[in-house]
Design a protein around this motif. Structure first.
Motif, mmCIF file in Angstrom:
data_model
loop_
_atom_site.group_PDB
_atom_site.id
_atom_site.type_symbol
_atom_site.label_atom_id
_atom_site.label_comp_id
_atom_site.label_asym_id
_atom_site.label_seq_id
_atom_site.Cartn_x
_atom_site.Cartn_y
_atom_site.Cartn_z
ATOM 1 N N SER A 1 0.810 -1.186 0.109
ATOM 2 C CA SER A 1 -0.190 0.166 -0.054
ATOM 3 C C SER A 1 0.874 1.243 -0.006
ATOM 4 C CB SER A 1 -0.903 -0.029 1.246
ATOM 5 O OG SER A 1 -0.468 0.200 2.407
ATOM 6 N N LEU A 2 0.179 2.410 -0.501
ATOM 7 C CA LEU A 2 1.000 3.630 -0.381
ATOM 8 C C LEU A 2 0.132 4.489 0.566
ATOM 9 C CD1 LEU A 2 1.732 4.722 -4.030
ATOM 10 C CD2 LEU A 2 3.226 3.508 -2.477
ATOM 11 N N VAL A 3 0.857 4.940 1.390
ATOM 12 C CA VAL A 3 0.246 5.687 2.831
ATOM 13 C C VAL A 3 0.815 7.342 2.403
ATOM 14 C CG1 VAL A 3 -0.247 6.092 5.136
ATOM 15 C CG2 VAL A 3 -0.401 3.995 4.094
ATOM 16 N N LYS A 4 -0.291 8.349 2.429
ATOM 17 C CA LYS A 4 0.254 9.810 2.622
ATOM 18 C C LYS A 4 0.898 9.960 3.807
ATOM 19 C CE LYS A 4 -2.763 12.281 -0.612
ATOM 20 N NZ LYS A 4 -3.966 13.383 -0.813
ATOM 21 N N ALA A 5 2.185 10.338 3.910
ATOM 22 C CA ALA A 5 2.986 10.602 5.025
ATOM 23 C C ALA A 5 2.513 11.425 5.834
ATOM 24 C CB ALA A 5 4.495 11.055 4.621
ATOM 25 N N ILE B 1 -4.568 6.075 3.082
ATOM 26 C CA ILE B 1 -4.275 4.898 2.135
ATOM 27 C C ILE B 1 -4.631 5.490 0.633
ATOM 28 C CG2 ILE B 1 -4.529 2.681 1.190
ATOM 29 C CD1 ILE B 1 -5.111 1.961 4.172
ATOM 30 N N VAL B 2 -3.723 5.684 -0.212
ATOM 31 C CA VAL B 2 -4.096 6.024 -1.532
ATOM 32 C C VAL B 2 -3.827 5.085 -2.718
ATOM 33 C CG1 VAL B 2 -3.419 8.520 -1.023
ATOM 34 C CG2 VAL B 2 -1.589 7.044 -1.883
ATOM 35 N N TYR B 3 -3.248 3.797 -2.275
ATOM 36 C CA TYR B 3 -3.339 2.759 -3.122
ATOM 37 C C TYR B 3 -2.763 1.537 -2.383
ATOM 38 C CZ TYR B 3 -1.320 -0.706 -6.277
ATOM 39 O OH TYR B 3 -1.137 -1.894 -6.864
ATOM 40 N N ALA B 4 -3.592 0.499 -2.812
ATOM 41 C CA ALA B 4 -3.491 -0.865 -2.273
ATOM 42 C C ALA B 4 -3.412 -1.851 -3.335
ATOM 43 C CB ALA B 4 -4.579 -1.126 -1.108
ATOM 44 N N ASN B 5 -2.445 -2.748 -3.228
ATOM 45 C CA ASN B 5 -2.631 -3.723 -4.378
ATOM 46 C C ASN B 5 -3.483 -4.952 -4.099
ATOM 47 O OD1 ASN B 5 -1.225 -5.432 -2.678
ATOM 48 N ND2 ASN B 5 0.299 -6.092 -3.891
ATOM 49 N N PRO B 6 -4.015 -5.667 -5.173
ATOM 50 C CA PRO B 6 -4.971 -6.795 -4.640
ATOM 51 C C PRO B 6 -4.718 -7.526 -3.484
ATOM 52 C CG PRO B 6 -4.621 -6.589 -7.014
ATOM 53 C CD PRO B 6 -3.674 -5.564 -6.500
ATOM 54 N N MET B 7 -3.379 -7.981 -3.260
ATOM 55 C CA MET B 7 -3.014 -8.847 -2.140
ATOM 56 C C MET B 7 -3.440 -8.173 -0.848
ATOM 57 S SD MET B 7 -2.195 -11.543 -1.011
ATOM 58 C CE MET B 7 -1.559 -12.743 -2.312
ATOM 59 N N PHE B 8 -2.954 -6.909 -1.032
ATOM 60 C CA PHE B 8 -3.158 -6.313 0.562
ATOM 61 C C PHE B 8 -4.548 -5.944 0.753
ATOM 62 C CE2 PHE B 8 -3.446 -2.365 3.043
ATOM 63 C CZ PHE B 8 -2.274 -2.316 3.863
ATOM 64 N N GLU B 9 -5.396 -5.872 -0.442
ATOM 65 C CA GLU B 9 -6.926 -5.664 -0.009
ATOM 66 C C GLU B 9 -7.321 -7.161 0.359
ATOM 67 O OE1 GLU B 9 -8.108 -2.361 -3.323
ATOM 68 O OE2 GLU B 9 -7.634 -4.335 -3.793
ATOM 69 N N SER B 10 -6.920 -8.156 -0.132
ATOM 70 C CA SER B 10 -7.148 -9.464 0.258
ATOM 71 C C SER B 10 -6.784 -10.107 1.643
ATOM 72 C CB SER B 10 -6.740 -10.437 -0.599
ATOM 73 O OG SER B 10 -6.836 -11.917 -0.538
#
Length: 176
Positions: free
Chosen positions: A65-69, A74-83
């Motif tokens: 995931s990408l998290v605004k510092a 959370i601004v992005y999460a790949n499918p595995m992170f979501e799962s």
């Protein structure tokens, strides 16, 4: 308008983009084509590289995931992170990362703050984190977090997490 590959006289393969337009009425005197040809080889190489990196990211076994510092959003999460956390595609976007931390003797917000302080001080952090899935199930992950300047989101934390519980189950199966 179209793109195609060409082979130059020196044998070099290049990508070009051609754009053209008819001026005048077809079949009539004075009808002609006006167009441009542009070498887009470098652009195509960058696009291919971006597609490749995107596929790697989408197919990783770890959650990313990408998290605004500045905000913890959370601004992005790949499918595995979501799962891993039990969320549907896009459902985590815009939420605070502390939402994923399980309450222990520290509140989820305090855990996120402690990690953020370490990131601000050293630029990276790693350790085991007690998390909670969407359905409330607690679980442990090992997280590696580091900073990155993103063109769209500004300063972000790249958060890579692997499920320790699932790893231990697989290790146990492998060693039996």
């Amino acid at each position: 308008h179209f793109e195609c590959r060409i082979v130059r006289a020196d044998g070099a393969v290049r990508w070009i983009e051609e754009r053209g337009q008819q001026v005048g009425e077809q079949g009539q005197p004075g009808c002609y084509l006006v167009g441009t040809v542009e070498d887009i080889t470098e652009r195509r190489a960058r696009e291919d590289q971006m597609r490749f990196h995107g596929e790697v990211l989408r197919n990783m076994q770890e959650g990313v995931s990408l998290v605004k510092a500045g905000t913890g959003e959370i601004v992005y999460a790949n499918p595995m992170f979501e799962s891993l956390f039990g969320y549907d595609s896009g459902e985590l976007i815009g939420t605070n990362v502390s939402r994923l931390n399980a309450a222990t003797e520290e509140s989820p917000e305090a855990i996120a703050y402690r990690i953020t302080v370490a990131l601000s001080k050293w630029g990276s952090w790693q350790g085991d984190v007690h998390n909670v899935r969407k359905d409330g199930t607690p679980f442990w992950t090992h997280a590696c977090v580091s900073g990155l300047r993103h063109g769209e989101f500004g300063n972000v934390w790249v958060n890579v997490q692997g499920d320790i519980d699932a790893y231990m189950v697989n290790v146990k199966k492998f060693t039996e």
